[in-house]
Design a protein around this motif. Structure first.
Motif, mmCIF file in Angstrom:
data_model
loop_
_atom_site.group_PDB
_atom_site.id
_atom_site.type_symbol
_atom_site.label_atom_id
_atom_site.label_comp_id
_atom_site.label_asym_id
_atom_site.label_seq_id
_atom_site.Cartn_x
_atom_site.Cartn_y
_atom_site.Cartn_z
ATOM 1 N N GLY A 99 21.794 51.433 -64.510
ATOM 2 C CA GLY A 99 23.246 51.389 -64.427
ATOM 3 C C GLY A 99 23.980 51.770 -65.705
ATOM 4 N N LYS A 100 23.268 51.941 -66.812
ATOM 5 C CA LYS A 100 23.906 52.317 -68.076
ATOM 6 C C LYS A 100 23.806 53.824 -68.287
ATOM 7 C CE LYS A 100 23.320 48.110 -70.724
ATOM 8 N NZ LYS A 100 22.812 47.554 -71.966
ATOM 9 N N LYS A 101 24.924 54.419 -68.665
ATOM 10 C CA LYS A 101 24.980 55.854 -68.910
ATOM 11 C C LYS A 101 24.154 56.216 -70.148
ATOM 12 C CE LYS A 101 28.610 59.189 -68.714
ATOM 13 N NZ LYS A 101 30.001 59.476 -69.019
ATOM 14 N N ILE A 102 23.372 57.276 -70.038
ATOM 15 C CA ILE A 102 22.581 57.774 -71.153
ATOM 16 C C ILE A 102 23.266 59.033 -71.680
ATOM 17 C CG2 ILE A 102 20.374 58.720 -71.880
ATOM 18 C CD1 ILE A 102 19.075 57.197 -69.579
ATOM 19 N N GLU A 103 23.704 58.985 -72.918
ATOM 20 C CA GLU A 103 24.340 60.143 -73.563
ATOM 21 C C GLU A 103 23.289 60.870 -74.382
ATOM 22 O OE1 GLU A 103 27.641 61.133 -73.578
ATOM 23 O OE2 GLU A 103 28.424 59.477 -72.395
ATOM 24 N N ILE A 104 23.144 62.141 -74.151
ATOM 25 C CA ILE A 104 22.199 62.947 -74.915
ATOM 26 C C ILE A 104 22.979 64.117 -75.511
ATOM 27 C CG2 ILE A 104 20.076 64.294 -74.840
ATOM 28 C CD1 ILE A 104 19.475 62.590 -72.216
ATOM 29 N N ILE A 141 14.947 58.975 -71.630
ATOM 30 C CA ILE A 141 14.779 58.573 -70.228
ATOM 31 C C ILE A 141 13.361 58.108 -69.906
ATOM 32 C CG2 ILE A 141 16.651 60.056 -69.429
ATOM 33 C CD1 ILE A 141 14.571 62.014 -68.365
ATOM 34 N N GLU A 142 12.504 58.095 -70.919
ATOM 35 C CA GLU A 142 11.089 57.769 -70.734
ATOM 36 C C GLU A 142 10.846 56.442 -70.011
ATOM 37 O OE1 GLU A 142 8.146 56.739 -74.078
ATOM 38 O OE2 GLU A 142 8.045 58.914 -73.834
ATOM 39 N N GLY A 143 11.502 55.380 -70.402
ATOM 40 C CA GLY A 143 11.254 54.074 -69.809
ATOM 41 C C GLY A 143 12.052 53.796 -68.551
ATOM 42 N N CYS A 144 12.695 54.792 -68.013
ATOM 43 C CA CYS A 144 13.600 54.587 -66.876
ATOM 44 C C CYS A 144 13.135 55.229 -65.587
ATOM 45 C CB CYS A 144 14.978 55.151 -67.223
ATOM 46 S SG CYS A 144 15.757 54.319 -68.588
ATOM 47 N N THR A 145 11.884 55.531 -65.465
ATOM 48 C CA THR A 145 11.437 56.267 -64.286
ATOM 49 C C THR A 145 11.719 55.524 -62.979
ATOM 50 O OG1 THR A 145 9.208 55.400 -64.649
ATOM 51 C CG2 THR A 145 9.673 57.620 -65.445
#
Length: 123
Positions: A56-61, A108-112
């Motif tokens: 649910g948290k946005k990932i900014e890259i 994003i590795e731990g979010c699969t």
């Protein structure tokens, strides 16, 4: 200005902007005139993506490249190969893309199990 060299650089940039692994990548370029050499430029490339969510948290890259100094655009350039900048730029952009995608994979590795994607039109 060396028009052939400029065209070669433009072709590399157009190719780079069209090359994407993910739909919502935001590839940008900034350009400034060189303060040292007439008719040369300092280019910086940027890439970002913000449509991934982990739990649910946005990932900014976001990532920016190192500066790229053109060297063959001015009419006084001693390099007779008008595509020299294009070759160097192509290599630099490949390294930059690899660094961006590596950074993305780390984030994003731990979010699969909980990774979701949202259409960025709503953000």
């Amino acid at each position: 200005m060396n028009k052939e060299a400029l065209k070669a650089i433009q072709e590399v940039i157009v190719e780079w902007r069209g090359r994407r692994r993910f739909t919502y990548e935001n590839k940008q370029i900034s350009a400034d005139k060189s303060p040292i050499v007439k008719d040369e430029y300092l280019l910086k490339f940027h890439n970002s993506i913000s449509s991934f969510f982990c739990e649910g948290k946005k990932i900014e890259i976001q990532l920016s490249s190192k500066l790229f100094q053109t060297t063959v655009l001015n009419s006084d350039a001693s390099n007779e190969n008008s595509k020299a900048d294009a070759y160097r730029l192509k290599d630099m952009l490949k390294e930059f893309d690899d660094a961006f995608y590596n950074e993305m994979e780390k984030k994003i590795e731990g979010c699969t199990d909980s990774l979701t994607i949202s259409d960025p039109i709503f953000f």
